[in-house]
Design a protein around this motif. Structure first.
Motif, PDB file in Angstrom:
ATOM      1  N   VAL A 198      19.120   1.400   1.295  1.00  0.00           N
ATOM      2  CA  VAL A 198      18.488   2.253   0.407  1.00  0.00           C
ATOM      3  C   VAL A 198      18.225   1.693  -0.712  1.00  0.00           C
ATOM      4  CG1 VAL A 198      18.346   4.388  -0.783  1.00  0.00           C
ATOM      5  CG2 VAL A 198      19.193   4.292   1.606  1.00  0.00           C
ATOM      6  N   PRO A 199      17.271   0.670  -0.922  1.00  0.00           N
ATOM      7  CA  PRO A 199      16.980  -0.212  -1.912  1.00  0.00           C
ATOM      8  C   PRO A 199      16.406   0.341  -3.371  1.00  0.00           C
ATOM      9  CG  PRO A 199      15.628  -0.701  -0.333  1.00  0.00           C
ATOM     10  CD  PRO A 199      16.478   0.203   0.133  1.00  0.00           C
ATOM     11  N   PHE A 200      16.366   1.481  -3.247  1.00  0.00           N
ATOM     12  CA  PHE A 200      15.653   2.330  -4.406  1.00  0.00           C
ATOM     13  C   PHE A 200      16.486   3.295  -5.247  1.00  0.00           C
ATOM     14  CE2 PHE A 200      12.538   0.492  -1.792  1.00  0.00           C
ATOM     15  CZ  PHE A 200      11.775  -0.376  -2.703  1.00  0.00           C
ATOM     16  N   LYS A 201      16.389   3.351  -6.577  1.00  0.00           N
ATOM     17  CA  LYS A 201      16.924   4.307  -7.232  1.00  0.00           C
ATOM     18  C   LYS A 201      16.161   3.920  -8.728  1.00  0.00           C
ATOM     19  CE  LYS A 201      21.766   6.034  -8.507  1.00  0.00           C
ATOM     20  NZ  LYS A 201      20.873   7.270  -9.072  1.00  0.00           N
ATOM     21  N   GLY A 202      15.874   5.437  -9.239  1.00  0.00           N
ATOM     22  CA  GLY A 202      15.313   5.584 -10.647  1.00  0.00           C
ATOM     23  C   GLY A 202      13.608   5.543 -10.574  1.00  0.00           C
ATOM     24  N   ILE A 203      13.138   4.934 -11.410  1.00  0.00           N
ATOM     25  CA  ILE A 203      11.710   4.632 -11.440  1.00  0.00           C
ATOM     26  C   ILE A 203      10.820   3.715 -10.682  1.00  0.00           C
ATOM     27  CG2 ILE A 203       9.843   4.477 -13.166  1.00  0.00           C
ATOM     28  CD1 ILE A 203      11.696   7.207 -13.555  1.00  0.00           C
ATOM     29  N   ILE A 204       9.894   4.048  -9.725  1.00  0.00           N
ATOM     30  CA  ILE A 204       9.312   3.229  -8.832  1.00  0.00           C
ATOM     31  C   ILE A 204       7.819   3.376  -9.296  1.00  0.00           C
ATOM     32  CG2 ILE A 204       8.860   2.802  -6.672  1.00  0.00           C
ATOM     33  CD1 ILE A 204      11.280   4.320  -5.523  1.00  0.00           C
ATOM     34  N   ALA A 205       7.546   2.219  -9.739  1.00  0.00           N
ATOM     35  CA  ALA A 205       6.166   1.969 -10.289  1.00  0.00           C
ATOM     36  C   ALA A 205       4.926   1.760  -9.298  1.00  0.00           C
ATOM     37  CB  ALA A 205       6.005   0.939 -11.751  1.00  0.00           C
ATOM     38  N   TYR A 206       3.791   2.358  -9.562  1.00  0.00           N
ATOM     39  CA  TYR A 206       2.960   2.246  -8.807  1.00  0.00           C
ATOM     40  C   TYR A 206       1.675   1.471  -9.448  1.00  0.00           C
ATOM     41  CZ  TYR A 206       4.713   4.772  -4.885  1.00  0.00           C
ATOM     42  OH  TYR A 206       5.676   5.266  -3.685  1.00  0.00           O
ATOM     43  N   PRO A 207       1.401   0.414  -9.083  1.00  0.00           N
ATOM     44  CA  PRO A 207       0.192  -0.197  -9.902  1.00  0.00           C
ATOM     45  C   PRO A 207      -0.988  -0.109  -9.282  1.00  0.00           C
ATOM     46  CG  PRO A 207       1.336  -2.032  -8.342  1.00  0.00           C
ATOM     47  CD  PRO A 207       2.167  -0.636  -8.227  1.00  0.00           C
ATOM     48  N   ILE A 208      -1.968  -0.050 -10.136  1.00  0.00           N
ATOM     49  CA  ILE A 208      -3.201  -0.017  -9.415  1.00  0.00           C
ATOM     50  C   ILE A 208      -3.790  -1.159  -8.847  1.00  0.00           C
ATOM     51  CG2 ILE A 208      -4.173   1.884 -11.140  1.00  0.00           C
ATOM     52  CD1 ILE A 208      -5.752  -0.317 -12.734  1.00  0.00           C
ATOM     53  N   THR A 209      -5.005  -1.266  -8.048  1.00  0.00           N
ATOM     54  CA  THR A 209      -5.593  -2.267  -7.785  1.00  0.00           C
ATOM     55  C   THR A 209      -6.667  -2.430  -8.458  1.00  0.00           C
ATOM     56  OG1 THR A 209      -4.560  -1.992  -5.175  1.00  0.00           O
ATOM     57  CG2 THR A 209      -6.458  -3.534  -5.732  1.00  0.00           C
ATOM     58  N   PRO A 210      -6.833  -3.625  -9.250  1.00  0.00           N
ATOM     59  CA  PRO A 210      -8.173  -3.809 -10.164  1.00  0.00           C
ATOM     60  C   PRO A 210      -9.106  -4.683  -9.327  1.00  0.00           C
ATOM     61  CG  PRO A 210      -6.527  -5.208 -10.815  1.00  0.00           C
ATOM     62  CD  PRO A 210      -5.895  -4.510  -9.554  1.00  0.00           C
ATOM     63  N   PHE A 211     -10.571  -4.200  -9.608  1.00  0.00           N
ATOM     64  CA  PHE A 211     -11.544  -4.848  -9.067  1.00  0.00           C
ATOM     65  C   PHE A 211     -12.378  -5.572 -10.032  1.00  0.00           C
ATOM     66  CE2 PHE A 211     -10.368  -1.440  -6.363  1.00  0.00           C
ATOM     67  CZ  PHE A 211     -10.409  -1.805  -5.311  1.00  0.00           C
ATOM     68  N   ASP A 212     -13.080  -6.818  -9.586  1.00  0.00           N
ATOM     69  CA  ASP A 212     -13.979  -7.246 -10.449  1.00  0.00           C
ATOM     70  C   ASP A 212     -15.405  -6.709 -10.672  1.00  0.00           C
ATOM     71  OD1 ASP A 212     -15.453  -8.166  -8.469  1.00  0.00           O
ATOM     72  OD2 ASP A 212     -14.621 -10.188  -8.270  1.00  0.00           O
ATOM     73  N   ASP A 213     -16.226  -7.268 -11.539  1.00  0.00           N
ATOM     74  CA  ASP A 213     -17.745  -6.543 -11.647  1.00  0.00           C
ATOM     75  C   ASP A 213     -18.327  -6.244 -10.270  1.00  0.00           C
ATOM     76  OD1 ASP A 213     -16.998  -6.476 -14.064  1.00  0.00           O
ATOM     77  OD2 ASP A 213     -18.637  -7.980 -14.871  1.00  0.00           O
ATOM     78  N   HIS A 214     -17.927  -7.211  -9.083  1.00  0.00           N
ATOM     79  CA  HIS A 214     -18.663  -7.213  -7.962  1.00  0.00           C
ATOM     80  C   HIS A 214     -17.677  -6.241  -6.931  1.00  0.00           C
ATOM     81  CE1 HIS A 214     -20.491 -10.580  -9.893  1.00  0.00           C
ATOM     82  NE2 HIS A 214     -21.487 -10.305  -9.142  1.00  0.00           N
ATOM     83  N   GLU A 215     -17.004  -5.526  -7.485  1.00  0.00           N
ATOM     84  CA  GLU A 215     -16.035  -4.772  -6.706  1.00  0.00           C
ATOM     85  C   GLU A 215     -15.030  -5.372  -5.596  1.00  0.00           C
ATOM     86  OE1 GLU A 215     -17.609  -1.144  -5.274  1.00  0.00           O
ATOM     87  OE2 GLU A 215     -18.831  -0.680  -6.918  1.00  0.00           O
TER      88      GLU A 215
END
Lengths: 293, 293, 293, 293
Positions: free
Chosen positions: C4-21
């Protein structure tokens, strides 16, 4: 059909009040008369439209007697006698029978959600004290309990429970009723906007407040269905659909009262906390009614 | 009606898999042929029944091509091209058009609930890249978004969005569509248990997987409705109601595959995680189908 | 706790796209770095926030690798590998393990509602092909299936299913989990507005996109809970409540991108059909963020 | 806090009946005494637990008077006076005030769904006729209307509407109340299984029937919260969670009566249609209670 006195359009009168919020019996009788002369096939006082839960025992009794007096046997009467307690339901059912009602309607009111066994015992206790037939009424939105087709089948084992009014708003429920209770089950539709779908599914009648405002359209729809003419039924239904949606969405007592006033009829006052439609709502109703003439 | 190639029973084939869970194209063609020869009025591959979302791009393309080859223009085809991203939806819509589809069906898939503006932009972007008509598909349970009649009206301003498939399960929605979009709006019913109610409300067709198992009953219902014969339509509908309820409740791909097997036809395998019906469920289906012969 | 490797705040990044998606990997790495340096206790790419379902297989793999490269073991990583088909889920789970992920998160995606047996077989098939632990994710709104505590108990019999993320939005569910699976069950909260209630109920961690915008407040809440200081926890929670409600109601990818821009950070573009917040929504977010400084 | 007489555990007695289903006032007084001596901070007769809607006007008055007599000012009293009509609500509110109640509780009962304006007018009319404070009660499941925080804010402009009881079952609602009405808003939790979450969110008290069966645990939870000790609060809450779930799921009057019997106390009879728990349910309750000693 044995012990099934209703077929067609069963009209629900409102209960009008005077300026001091007392029941106005003479006006009530006048409104009942309108429903009869415009062709309704049955009459049902003390329904939701008639704000039955807002009335005292004495008022309910006065309305029951006034109905029987005014109808004079011209069409069958269905009196609402539902109550939270079994004892009071028995009281009102016996009163209705003695007064001359053809049948009573009972919804399992339930502040505390009732079990199936409690519901069966409730109907059984009432049914044993009267000899006129009972229409079991399913309306989860109002009663807080949804009676399944299986439960309704249990209720139908009680000899004088012979009719069902379905207002769950799901037309499939009517299909289930037929499957569970047989092709000849006497079920009635209580959801105005489902009128066409319910008749298509075999409903024997339509319990509705609409005849207070548009009796000809309601009756024409029933006649088209009786002829088996789907195209005509559809056309007539769509003519009245907006009106049906409107009166349901605004609350039947408020909407019927406002509509009567637009038609030049006196609908009396409402009892607080219920208040009249606001101006813009009345205007909307006026437009809908104008479009129907 | 302009750009509205469908009327009547639009049949949805399943996508069969082989023992290694690969799409079985020859078997697919055989199942398509059954639907045509048994009288379906239109054919719709890559729907929910055809487990479209479980297929790779290449598989979707192979199924599209196999459909057009097999149908050979005998009846119109409606190819499912929905995708979470606009770019992929365009890709599949163009592929379907090139392959010879008569129309495409698009539901606004939405992992993230889409705004009305996003939905309009999505349809607009796809519609601009093809010239065949689009059937907009509303199914909140599947897509997570409920397109209101007002939104559908906006979509209909796009020239080649010309048809609506309604599967919200609420027959009143069809009444609203007519009111919002006019009496002649080409709407189709996608909710099997509502078939009778939807036809009564004016649906132009019925999108259904049922013809894989009971084509005669599906087509007879449509014919009775076309004749305007309400009594006959009701009788035919009630005959098939149990089957319609069953296939919906068990999941169409599972239920159709099991039904084919009962009828002595090969329905192929399912793709994991979908698994076949369990024994008791198949027995129930066998009884329903036996009762229909 | 084992596996069980997790405890606390598990952060979710967005996936960013460029101008051509197209996915913008360098920008993604930068956003990951921000989450690490601001104190998150775990990192979870390819979640709903990371619009995983909108990405191609190749894009998912690129994001997985970029995450591992950037994190360099500083905090544990939890990679989303859910897919409609079992085969694809296995594919992505194995890829994540090989790439160096500490665990994978799996939600039972279900276009066709899965039975309990299908869900167990699905997890079992995937779990058998990897040796890192699995976090089972319950989110009925997204997956269309609500995994009961009883079903989750069955999943926990699979050796490497060791964690649960609960996003049903009902805090009582967490009470049931403890009762069904024991006091030490490792459950994580995935419903932002329930953060305080979930921690009070014993959640081991909070899976959230909020650290993209307000990492200090998220971590302070966790610290107050660890201290067992209810009053402090409540104060810190109420400070961030409006922000949490906002990002959930507008959709996490849209809201996080807009928030980054307000904070002077580049969040890249969205992929169609997703579109940026409209002006008035961004203004509302700006006010909420200003109030927090 | 001005005009806010309650804090902590507000206990709800049942209304016991004799063998003829008449209210048993001496037994009621005995049950009230038990609640006081076991440490409840407030007492609330004629709530849902006390089956208020099943009682006649005379019975409600007798219960009100018996409460005041028995309590003798030792703890504050909160009398339920809700009624479908405004006139009757005024009647009961005035009676309660005259009898010596410290406050009245009013839920907007609504057979016909009330508009916001109707609800405000209803509270306003009642509030103008009494001088003791009013607790506005939101419980959509019971009343059929969900009062939004914005509506509650309007009610709080009436001088003697000073408290809110929230039973919508959504802990987020409490967060909204604080945001809409200020940090110091006096809100009380009416949803038993949310007791911990609600106290964590800042609830000033807990309206509950549980002290009829487990007063020590209820009061200990409140004390742990007052100390700000989250760990202790959590432990105490989990000890009573099963009992809280049980009494809610079976209906409070039925469950409390059965529990009293298990504890060797007389709970009297129920009024039809309500019936006692069945044997297997009582056994389940016995096990839960045994586990708590």
């Amino acid at each position: 059909m044995k012990n099934v006195p209703f077929k067609g359009i069963i009209a629900y009168p409102i209960t009008p009040f005077d300026d001091h919020e007392k029941v106005n019996i003479p006006l009530f009788k006048h409104l009942v008369e309108r429903l009869i002369t415009s062709g309704s096939h049955g009459l049902a006082p003390l329904g939701s439209t008639g704000v039955m839960p807002y009335l005292s025992d004495e008022e309910k009794e006065a309305v029951t007697e006034a109905t029987i007096e005014q109808v004079k046997g011209r069409i069958p009467t269905l009196v609402g006698v539902s109550n939270l307690t079994t004892e009071k339901t028995i009281h009102h059912a016996r009163f209705a029978e003695k007064a001359g009602a053809d049948a009573v309607m009972i919804i399992p009111m339930s502040y505390w959600k009732l079990t199936d066994d409690e519901i069966v015992a409730h109907y059984d206790a009432v049914a044993g004290k009267i000899s006129i037939p009972i229409m079991a009424y399913n309306n989860p939105a109002t009663s807080g309990v949804d009676m399944s087709p299986a439960l309704l089948k249990r209720l139908f084992e009680i000899p004088n429970v012979t009719m069902i009014k379905e207002s769950s708003g799901d037309v499939q429920r009517m299909h289930y009723l037929r499957r569970e209770l047989g092709e000849d089950v006497a079920f009635y539709n209580g959801s105005n906007p489902l009128a066409l779908a319910a008749f298509s599914a075999g409903a024997r009648g339509w319990c509705t407040a609409a005849p207070n405002l548009i009796p000809e359209l309601n009756i024409s729809l029933y006649n088209a269905v009786e002829e088996g003419n789907l195209g005509k039924a559809k056309d007539i239904f769509y003519q009245q659909f907006d009106l049906l949606k409107f009166i349901v969405s605004k609350g039947l007592p408020r909407a019927v009262k406002a509509g009567l006033s637009i038609l030049g009829e006196d609908g009396g006052s409402l009892r607080s906390p219920l208040q009249p439609l606001i101006e813009s709502e009345s205007e909307e109703l006026k437009k809908i009614l104008s479009g129907l003439r």
